[in-house]
Structures are given as structure tokens and as C-alpha cells.
Design a protein around this motif. Sequence first.
Motif, mmCIF file in Angstrom:
data_model
loop_
_atom_site.group_PDB
_atom_site.id
_atom_site.type_symbol
_atom_site.label_atom_id
_atom_site.label_comp_id
_atom_site.label_asym_id
_atom_site.label_seq_id
_atom_site.Cartn_x
_atom_site.Cartn_y
_atom_site.Cartn_z
ATOM 1 N N ILE A 170 0.842 -1.206 0.000
ATOM 2 C CA ILE A 170 0.000 0.000 0.000
ATOM 3 C C ILE A 170 0.872 1.249 0.000
ATOM 4 C CG2 ILE A 170 -1.617 1.363 1.399
ATOM 5 C CD1 ILE A 170 -2.921 -1.323 2.200
ATOM 6 N N GLN A 171 1.906 1.265 0.837
ATOM 7 C CA GLN A 171 2.791 2.433 0.913
ATOM 8 C C GLN A 171 3.472 2.712 -0.427
ATOM 9 O OE1 GLN A 171 5.866 2.168 3.871
ATOM 10 N NE2 GLN A 171 6.786 4.108 3.263
ATOM 11 N N LYS A 172 3.970 1.662 -1.072
ATOM 12 C CA LYS A 172 4.653 1.854 -2.355
ATOM 13 C C LYS A 172 3.689 2.320 -3.441
ATOM 14 C CE LYS A 172 8.391 -1.279 -1.297
ATOM 15 N NZ LYS A 172 9.069 -2.531 -1.564
ATOM 16 N N LEU A 173 2.461 1.818 -3.415
ATOM 17 C CA LEU A 173 1.458 2.279 -4.378
ATOM 18 C C LEU A 173 1.109 3.743 -4.127
ATOM 19 C CD1 LEU A 173 -0.873 -0.852 -4.462
ATOM 20 C CD2 LEU A 173 0.668 -0.079 -6.290
ATOM 21 N N GLN A 174 0.989 4.115 -2.860
ATOM 22 C CA GLN A 174 0.699 5.511 -2.524
ATOM 23 C C GLN A 174 1.843 6.435 -2.923
ATOM 24 O OE1 GLN A 174 -0.310 5.236 1.656
ATOM 25 N NE2 GLN A 174 -2.471 4.902 1.198
ATOM 26 N N GLU A 175 3.084 5.981 -2.748
ATOM 27 C CA GLU A 175 4.240 6.780 -3.167
ATOM 28 C C GLU A 175 4.206 7.028 -4.672
ATOM 29 O OE1 GLU A 175 7.615 4.565 -1.805
ATOM 30 O OE2 GLU A 175 7.258 5.094 0.300
#
Length: 108
Positions: free
Chosen positions: A34-39
Motif C-alpha cells: 500500500i505504501q509503495k502504491l501511494q508513493e
Amino acid sequence: MNAENVKSQMRKGTLEYCILLLLKKEPAYTSDIIQKLQEAKLIVVEGTLYPLLTRLKNSELLSYQWIESTQGPPRKYYQLTPKGEEFLGELEISWQELNDTINHIRNN
């Protein structure tokens, strides 16, 4: 016609591909995905991601392993299976073809 609806459908259409691309690099925990997609400016919530990861696992494109955590219970780390790597290769070809088509239409 609502542009937001079209943009939402475009994001949904690329989400599976993006997840497989991330997991090609390294196994990952759901929160990390999720964090990498948000980045990358692709906003996803857990309620969207968990069913998709389950579907990919049930299709034998992903597997997972439990890894002990220093911050609580063990965590489930997802990784590509050989079948998932093959599927990703097919998606990469399709993505390139689609990209080429769009660029051709845009530039001609």
C-alpha cells in the motif's frame, strides 16, 4: 460523462499489474505494498488490496510466507510464483502494446 469515473476505471485496470511489478522486485507485506502504491500516486486501501491479493494467490500467481515481526504478530509476505512471473511477462507485453497504440494515436 464523468472524468473521475473513467480515471477510477483506468486505475483499477492497472492495479493488478502494478502489484505484480512491485512483488517482482521483492516479497512484501500488505502495508508495504500500500505504501509503495501511494508513493507512486496510486491510492489503494486495505479493503481493495486484500481481496485482490487473495484472488492472485488463488490463481497461483502469488504465494506467501509468514515471517516473524519485531513489532507484533507474524506478517504475511507475498511473493510472485513462477506462474506469476510468466503472467507478469504477458502483462508487460500487453502494456507495451497498449502504450504504443496510445502514443501512435496521440502523435498522428
